[in-house]
Design an enzyme around this catalytic site. Structure first.
Site, PDB file in Angstrom:
ATOM      1  N   LYS A   8       0.830  -1.213   0.000  1.00 26.28           N
ATOM      2  CA  LYS A   8       0.000   0.000   0.000  1.00 26.28           C
ATOM      3  C   LYS A   8       0.868   1.267   0.000  1.00 26.28           C
ATOM      4  O   LYS A   8       2.074   1.178   0.254  1.00 26.28           O
ATOM      5  CB  LYS A   8      -0.927  -0.014   1.213  1.00 26.28           C
ATOM      6  CG  LYS A   8      -0.191   0.023   2.538  1.00 26.28           C
ATOM      7  CD  LYS A   8      -1.109  -0.370   3.696  1.00 26.28           C
ATOM      8  CE  LYS A   8      -0.358  -0.276   5.015  1.00 26.28           C
ATOM      9  NZ  LYS A   8      -1.129  -0.864   6.122  1.00 26.28           N
ATOM     10  N   ARG A 106     -10.263  -0.407  14.571  1.00 26.41           N
ATOM     11  CA  ARG A 106     -10.333   0.306  13.296  1.00 26.41           C
ATOM     12  C   ARG A 106     -11.376  -0.356  12.399  1.00 26.41           C
ATOM     13  O   ARG A 106     -12.472   0.139  12.253  1.00 26.41           O
ATOM     14  CB  ARG A 106      -8.933   0.321  12.675  1.00 26.41           C
ATOM     15  CG  ARG A 106      -8.763   1.278  11.525  1.00 26.41           C
ATOM     16  CD  ARG A 106      -7.310   1.441  11.132  1.00 26.41           C
ATOM     17  NE  ARG A 106      -6.673   0.206  10.678  1.00 26.41           N
ATOM     18  CZ  ARG A 106      -5.451   0.136  10.171  1.00 26.41           C
ATOM     19  NH1 ARG A 106      -4.708   1.229  10.064  1.00 26.41           N
ATOM     20  NH2 ARG A 106      -4.932  -1.008   9.782  1.00 26.41           N
ATOM     21  N   TYR A 238      14.959  30.437   6.814  1.00 22.06           N
ATOM     22  CA  TYR A 238      13.700  31.084   7.190  1.00 22.06           C
ATOM     23  C   TYR A 238      13.531  31.180   8.704  1.00 22.06           C
ATOM     24  O   TYR A 238      13.776  30.217   9.422  1.00 22.06           O
ATOM     25  CB  TYR A 238      12.510  30.293   6.649  1.00 22.06           C
ATOM     26  CG  TYR A 238      12.307  30.402   5.159  1.00 22.06           C
ATOM     27  CD1 TYR A 238      12.198  31.641   4.522  1.00 22.06           C
ATOM     28  CD2 TYR A 238      12.196  29.252   4.390  1.00 22.06           C
ATOM     29  CE1 TYR A 238      12.001  31.724   3.156  1.00 22.06           C
ATOM     30  CE2 TYR A 238      11.981  29.323   3.018  1.00 22.06           C
ATOM     31  CZ  TYR A 238      11.890  30.566   2.408  1.00 22.06           C
ATOM     32  OH  TYR A 238      11.684  30.640   1.066  1.00 22.06           O
TER      33      TYR A 238
HETATM   34  C1  PLP Z   1      -0.319  -1.687   6.827  1.00 22.33           C
HETATM   35  C2  PLP Z   1      -0.856  -2.978   7.298  1.00 22.33           C
HETATM   36  C3  PLP Z   1      -0.003  -4.076   7.466  1.00 22.33           C
HETATM   37  C4  PLP Z   1       1.496  -3.982   7.379  1.00 22.33           C
HETATM   38  O1  PLP Z   1       1.984  -3.283   8.496  1.00 22.33           O
HETATM   39  P1  PLP Z   1       3.559  -3.169   8.818  1.00 22.33           P
HETATM   40  O2  PLP Z   1       3.588  -2.653  10.190  1.00 22.33           O
HETATM   41  O3  PLP Z   1       4.121  -2.188   7.826  1.00 22.33           O
HETATM   42  O4  PLP Z   1       4.122  -4.518   8.655  1.00 22.33           O
HETATM   43  C5  PLP Z   1      -0.580  -5.294   7.775  1.00 22.33           C
HETATM   44  N1  PLP Z   1      -1.922  -5.416   7.923  1.00 22.33           N
HETATM   45  C6  PLP Z   1      -2.766  -4.372   7.795  1.00 22.33           C
HETATM   46  C7  PLP Z   1      -4.213  -4.569   7.997  1.00 22.33           C
HETATM   47  C8  PLP Z   1      -2.255  -3.120   7.488  1.00 22.33           C
HETATM   48  O5  PLP Z   1      -3.096  -2.088   7.373  1.00 22.33           O
END
Ligand code: PLP
Length: 350
Positions: A8, A106, A238
């Site tokens: 992702k 979630r 800045y």
């Molecule tokens: C992003 C995600 C992962 C991978 O997480 P990492 O900590 O990068 O290994 C696995 N499962 C779900 C549901 C996620 O959203």
């Protein structure tokens, strides 16, 4: 054991199409994505690969997900019914994964309702229940809470077992789960960060031997564009948040927050020039950053500057940069912008 390779957010900033092509050559079982657009990018690289969408599918996306044969994450009977109806209309059978919320809060069905949901989904004619999973909330920090999440999933699995309802794929472990848990729950793992060679930071200990297994896939570099000597008392960049405490040699380098080098690195991070650590001076700007090269001989325009990675005997890890910026490696990696030219090295480079 199978692997859902999580790609992702543009493969954690590494480039989804290139990483997907590499994985299609070197091996994965399932691609893990956040949304349908990411799934479609993978379909453009190669057909027929199993893809699990880790985010929830919006109602208007259901039909497209069924058509593209993307496995959705289902948290409720309402979602399951929407998929069943779409699959029926399209004359397809949709493979789905059910999610159980064991403590992340979630997505996912509550533990108490999981058995009923599995039974109901199993009865829907146009769905096939491919998997059941949960997600750890604190596997890098909290062994006891992770064990409690495992226990909650185990209770669900035992109830399913008794009724012959356990789906073929069961999974829980993200990178931290894979790294820290002695016993892996189920028959699939689901790492993201570790795939890119980055160990998730946290309170749980990682041995030197474990650490030695992983090599970061990504480096982030820019160049020195200008070098000058400034007297003591010179305010820099800045907002003048830094004033030289003594005469200094200052290099301007060609990256800023517009490239994904965080503004939070202002006055905090270090970079490598000629193998030596050099402090960031003053605010990181959109396109340029100032660094202290007082102690480094011969610095000149065109010199390579390492923001993440190795140079000589020096190394700046993404975890170090993240810590200096008060954030996490995931955010640093996914914030590298498309202005940065990407170079893929090695025989698998796509
Ligand atoms: C992003 C995600 C992962 C991978 O997480 P990492 O900590 O990068 O290994 C696995 N499962 C779900 C549901 C996620 O959203």
């Amino acid at each position: 054991m199978k692997i859902v390779t999580v790609v992702k957010a543009d493969a954690y900033g590494h480039g989804l199409k290139q990483i997907a092509a590499l994985l299609m050559q070197s091996g994965t079982d399932i691609f893990g994505v956040a949304n349908l657009a990411e799934a479609q990018s993978i379909r453009c690289v190669g057909h027929g690969w199993p893809i699990l969408m880790l985010g929830a599918c919006l109602p208007h996306e259901v039909e497209a997900a069924v058509r593209d044969e993307v496995m959705p994450t289902i948290s409720s009977l309402a979602e399951a019914k929407a998929f069943n109806a779409a699959a029926g209309r399209l004359g397809k059978k949709s493979a789905v994964h059910l999610k159980v919320d064991t403590g992340m809060g979630r997505l996912g069905a509550p533990v108490a309702g999981a058995l009923r949901l599995v039974a109901a989904v199993t009865a829907l004619p146009h769905l096939s229940l491919a998997g059941l999973y949960t997600h750890y909330a604190a596997a890098e920090d909290d062994a006891a809470f992770t064990a409690a999440q495992q226990e909650r999933l185990a209770v669900v699995l035992a109830a399913l077992q008794a009724r012959g309802l356990v789906p073929p794929l069961v999974h829980a472990a993200n990178s931290a789960g894979l790294l820290h848990e002695r016993r892996i729950v189920g028959n699939v793992v689901r790492p993201g960060l570790l795939v890119y060679g980055v160990v998730p930071p946290g309170r749980r200990r990682v041995s030197a031997a474990q650490r030695g297994v992983f090599h970061p896939a990504l480096s982030l570099m820019c160049r020195v564009s200008f070098v000058k000597d400034v007297p003591k008392g010179t305010p820099l960049s800045y907002g003048h948040t830094f004033t030289t405490p003594r005469a200094m040699r200052v290099a301007t380098v060609t990256a800023g927050y517009g490239d994904g080098f965080p503004r939070a690195a202002s006055n905090r991070a270090e970079v490598l020039v000629r193998g030596r650590r050099c402090r960031v001076l003053g605010r990181v700007t959109m396109d340029q950053t100032l660094v202290d090269v007082s102690g480094v001989r011969g610095v000149k325009p065109e010199d390579e500057v390492v923001l993440i990675g190795r140079q000589g005997r020096g190394q700046i890890t993404v975890a170090e940069l993240a810590a200096a910026c008060g954030t996490i490696p995931w955010e640093i990696l996914t914030n590298i912008t498309y202005r940065v030219p990407r170079l893929y090295r090695g025989s698998h480079a796509a």
